[in-house]
Motif scaffolding. Structure first.
Motif, PDB file in Angstrom:
ATOM      1  N   LEU A 179       0.824  -1.214   0.000  1.00  0.00           N
ATOM      2  CA  LEU A 179       0.000   0.000   0.000  1.00  0.00           C
ATOM      3  C   LEU A 179       0.855   1.260   0.000  1.00  0.00           C
ATOM      4  CD1 LEU A 179      -2.789  -1.125   2.483  1.00  0.00           C
ATOM      5  CD2 LEU A 179      -2.944  -0.975  -0.011  1.00  0.00           C
ATOM      6  N   ASP A 180       1.923   1.251   0.784  1.00  0.00           N
ATOM      7  CA  ASP A 180       2.823   2.412   0.817  1.00  0.00           C
ATOM      8  C   ASP A 180       3.431   2.661  -0.562  1.00  0.00           C
ATOM      9  OD1 ASP A 180       2.337   2.750   3.536  1.00  0.00           O
ATOM     10  OD2 ASP A 180       4.201   1.765   4.165  1.00  0.00           O
ATOM     11  N   LYS A 181       3.895   1.599  -1.201  1.00  0.00           N
ATOM     12  CA  LYS A 181       4.524   1.714  -2.525  1.00  0.00           C
ATOM     13  C   LYS A 181       3.539   2.246  -3.566  1.00  0.00           C
ATOM     14  CE  LYS A 181       7.248  -0.914  -5.832  1.00  0.00           C
ATOM     15  NZ  LYS A 181       7.712  -2.220  -6.262  1.00  0.00           N
ATOM     16  N   ALA A 182       2.264   1.843  -3.440  1.00  0.00           N
ATOM     17  CA  ALA A 182       1.233   2.284  -4.385  1.00  0.00           C
ATOM     18  C   ALA A 182       0.674   3.665  -4.024  1.00  0.00           C
ATOM     19  CB  ALA A 182       0.099   1.259  -4.422  1.00  0.00           C
ATOM     20  N   GLY A 183       1.099   4.205  -2.873  1.00  0.00           N
ATOM     21  CA  GLY A 183       0.610   5.519  -2.456  1.00  0.00           C
ATOM     22  C   GLY A 183      -0.853   5.499  -2.018  1.00  0.00           C
ATOM     23  N   ILE A 184      -1.294   4.347  -1.508  1.00  0.00           N
ATOM     24  CA  ILE A 184      -2.693   4.208  -1.086  1.00  0.00           C
ATOM     25  C   ILE A 184      -2.813   4.554   0.398  1.00  0.00           C
ATOM     26  CG2 ILE A 184      -4.575   2.554  -0.731  1.00  0.00           C
ATOM     27  CD1 ILE A 184      -3.598   1.136  -3.292  1.00  0.00           C
ATOM     28  N   ARG A 185      -3.706   5.497   0.687  1.00  0.00           N
ATOM     29  CA  ARG A 185      -3.948   5.929   2.061  1.00  0.00           C
ATOM     30  C   ARG A 185      -4.621   4.807   2.839  1.00  0.00           C
ATOM     31  NH1 ARG A 185      -7.595   9.022   4.676  1.00  0.00           N
ATOM     32  NH2 ARG A 185      -9.016   9.013   2.907  1.00  0.00           N
ATOM     33  N   HIS A 186      -4.095   4.530   4.031  1.00  0.00           N
ATOM     34  CA  HIS A 186      -4.651   3.472   4.876  1.00  0.00           C
ATOM     35  C   HIS A 186      -4.278   3.740   6.325  1.00  0.00           C
ATOM     36  CE1 HIS A 186      -0.520   2.222   4.020  1.00  0.00           C
ATOM     37  NE2 HIS A 186      -0.556   1.563   5.173  1.00  0.00           N
ATOM     38  N   SER A 187      -4.949   3.058   7.220  1.00  0.00           N
ATOM     39  CA  SER A 187      -4.587   3.155   8.636  1.00  0.00           C
ATOM     40  C   SER A 187      -4.532   1.750   9.218  1.00  0.00           C
ATOM     41  CB  SER A 187      -5.577   4.031   9.402  1.00  0.00           C
ATOM     42  OG  SER A 187      -6.887   3.522   9.293  1.00  0.00           O
ATOM     43  N   LEU A 188      -3.709   1.585  10.250  1.00  0.00           N
ATOM     44  CA  LEU A 188      -3.535   0.286  10.899  1.00  0.00           C
ATOM     45  C   LEU A 188      -4.295   0.264  12.214  1.00  0.00           C
ATOM     46  CD1 LEU A 188       0.285  -0.318  10.383  1.00  0.00           C
ATOM     47  CD2 LEU A 188      -1.615  -1.247   9.080  1.00  0.00           C
ATOM     48  N   HIS A 189      -4.883  -0.882  12.504  1.00  0.00           N
ATOM     49  CA  HIS A 189      -5.667  -1.046  13.726  1.00  0.00           C
ATOM     50  C   HIS A 189      -5.277  -2.360  14.385  1.00  0.00           C
ATOM     51  CE1 HIS A 189      -8.144   2.379  12.555  1.00  0.00           C
ATOM     52  NE2 HIS A 189      -7.823   1.968  11.348  1.00  0.00           N
ATOM     53  N   VAL A 190      -4.731  -2.262  15.592  1.00  0.00           N
ATOM     54  CA  VAL A 190      -4.270  -3.419  16.349  1.00  0.00           C
ATOM     55  C   VAL A 190      -5.350  -3.806  17.352  1.00  0.00           C
ATOM     56  CG1 VAL A 190      -2.499  -4.252  17.944  1.00  0.00           C
ATOM     57  CG2 VAL A 190      -1.872  -2.709  16.085  1.00  0.00           C
ATOM     58  N   TYR A 191      -5.549  -5.098  17.513  1.00  0.00           N
ATOM     59  CA  TYR A 191      -6.517  -5.590  18.505  1.00  0.00           C
ATOM     60  C   TYR A 191      -5.968  -6.858  19.144  1.00  0.00           C
ATOM     61  CZ  TYR A 191      -7.876  -9.078  15.024  1.00  0.00           C
ATOM     62  OH  TYR A 191      -7.860 -10.120  14.122  1.00  0.00           O
ATOM     63  N   ALA A 192      -6.587  -7.257  20.244  1.00  0.00           N
ATOM     64  CA  ALA A 192      -6.170  -8.468  20.956  1.00  0.00           C
ATOM     65  C   ALA A 192      -6.705  -9.688  20.211  1.00  0.00           C
ATOM     66  CB  ALA A 192      -6.679  -8.441  22.393  1.00  0.00           C
ATOM     67  N   TYR A 193      -5.835 -10.350  19.479  1.00  0.00           N
ATOM     68  CA  TYR A 193      -6.195 -11.530  18.688  1.00  0.00           C
ATOM     69  C   TYR A 193      -6.480 -12.703  19.614  1.00  0.00           C
ATOM     70  CZ  TYR A 193      -5.447 -15.544  15.600  1.00  0.00           C
ATOM     71  OH  TYR A 193      -5.578 -16.727  14.911  1.00  0.00           O
ATOM     72  N   ASP A 194      -7.582 -13.384  19.367  1.00  0.00           N
ATOM     73  CA  ASP A 194      -7.950 -14.562  20.158  1.00  0.00           C
ATOM     74  C   ASP A 194      -7.828 -15.808  19.283  1.00  0.00           C
ATOM     75  OD1 ASP A 194      -9.054 -16.595  21.648  1.00  0.00           O
ATOM     76  OD2 ASP A 194     -10.998 -15.623  21.938  1.00  0.00           O
ATOM     77  N   PRO A 195      -6.772 -16.606  19.461  1.00  0.00           N
ATOM     78  CA  PRO A 195      -6.573 -17.782  18.613  1.00  0.00           C
ATOM     79  C   PRO A 195      -7.673 -18.835  18.778  1.00  0.00           C
ATOM     80  CG  PRO A 195      -5.010 -17.788  20.431  1.00  0.00           C
ATOM     81  CD  PRO A 195      -5.741 -16.474  20.484  1.00  0.00           C
ATOM     82  N   ASP A 196      -8.437 -18.747  19.871  1.00  0.00           N
ATOM     83  CA  ASP A 196      -9.499 -19.719  20.116  1.00  0.00           C
ATOM     84  C   ASP A 196     -10.871 -19.244  19.632  1.00  0.00           C
ATOM     85  OD1 ASP A 196      -7.669 -21.466  21.370  1.00  0.00           O
ATOM     86  OD2 ASP A 196      -7.826 -20.297  23.218  1.00  0.00           O
ATOM     87  N   ALA A 197     -10.926 -18.051  19.044  1.00  0.00           N
ATOM     88  CA  ALA A 197     -12.214 -17.535  18.553  1.00  0.00           C
ATOM     89  C   ALA A 197     -12.720 -18.455  17.442  1.00  0.00           C
ATOM     90  CB  ALA A 197     -12.057 -16.120  18.017  1.00  0.00           C
ATOM     91  N   PRO A 198     -14.018 -18.814  17.469  1.00  0.00           N
ATOM     92  CA  PRO A 198     -14.547 -19.691  16.428  1.00  0.00           C
ATOM     93  C   PRO A 198     -14.509 -19.049  15.041  1.00  0.00           C
ATOM     94  CG  PRO A 198     -16.283 -19.043  17.975  1.00  0.00           C
ATOM     95  CD  PRO A 198     -15.001 -18.476  18.482  1.00  0.00           C
ATOM     96  N   ARG A 199     -14.661 -17.732  14.979  1.00  0.00           N
ATOM     97  CA  ARG A 199     -14.611 -17.019  13.691  1.00  0.00           C
ATOM     98  C   ARG A 199     -13.771 -15.762  13.883  1.00  0.00           C
ATOM     99  NH1 ARG A 199     -20.474 -17.035  11.175  1.00  0.00           N
ATOM    100  NH2 ARG A 199     -19.303 -16.219   9.426  1.00  0.00           N
ATOM    101  N   ILE A 200     -12.566 -15.789  13.348  1.00  0.00           N
ATOM    102  CA  ILE A 200     -11.571 -14.747  13.569  1.00  0.00           C
ATOM    103  C   ILE A 200     -12.050 -13.375  13.096  1.00  0.00           C
ATOM    104  CG2 ILE A 200      -9.234 -13.999  12.942  1.00  0.00           C
ATOM    105  CD1 ILE A 200      -8.563 -17.088  12.881  1.00  0.00           C
TER     106      ILE A 200
END
Length: 161
Positions: A14-35
């Motif tokens: 995305l950076d190379k293509a010059g596409i505007r974006h934002s990153l969002h971090v969350y607490a990943y749950d490996p045991d979630a039935p649907r990620i």
């Protein structure tokens, strides 16, 4: 909890293509039935605004599919979208090997090799609307516009559900 990297192959594309974006971090749950649904809940985003990345094959050819996290893919429609007879999901180990990402962190962007990609038409609303896709790490989502996502992936937009 391990914090995901802020720079991944997906963000570099995305950076190379010059596409505007934002990153969002969350607490990943490996045991979630649907990620995807777990990501939506953790980020406070409607499930339809998070696209899950699925790796499949049509007549033996690897493909990438994006569909809203609260929808299920129709393999019949997937095969038809790629002019094939049969479609099947890849085994997790094959998806990881082919994309270079771990399951739960597979991004449609920056995969080890480019494969044909389709986005479910029913999962998109407006090219200017913002949507989330996996950022290339567990617990990392990228927000960008639907139009930029379709363009960056050179994706087919077809009914998949």
């Amino acid at each position: 909890m391990k914090t995901p990297a802020k720079t991944t192959r997906a963000t570099l594309v995305l950076d190379k293509a010059g596409i505007r974006h934002s990153l969002h971090v969350y607490a990943y749950d490996p045991d979630a039935p649907r990620i995807g649904l777990q990501a939506a809940e953790a980020l406070g985003v409607a499930p339809g605004r998070i696209l899950k990345t699925l790796m499949a094959a049509v007549d033996g050819r690897t493909i990438c599919l994006l569909v809203a996290s609260d929808k299920e893919v129709s393999m019949k429609r997937v095969a038809a979208a790629f002019s094939g007879k049969a479609a099947a999901m890849l085994k997790p180990a094959d998806a990881e090997r082919l994309t270079g990402y771990h399951v739960g962190g597979i991004s449609p962007l920056g995969q080890k090799r480019t494969v044909p990609t389709a986005i479910d038409a029913g999962s998109l609303t407006d090219p200017a609307a913002e949507i989330h896709v996996n950022g290339g790490g567990r617990g990392l989502q990228i927000r960008l516009t639907e139009g930029d996502l379709v363009g960056a992936l050179k994706a087919l937009v077809v009914p998949l559900t």
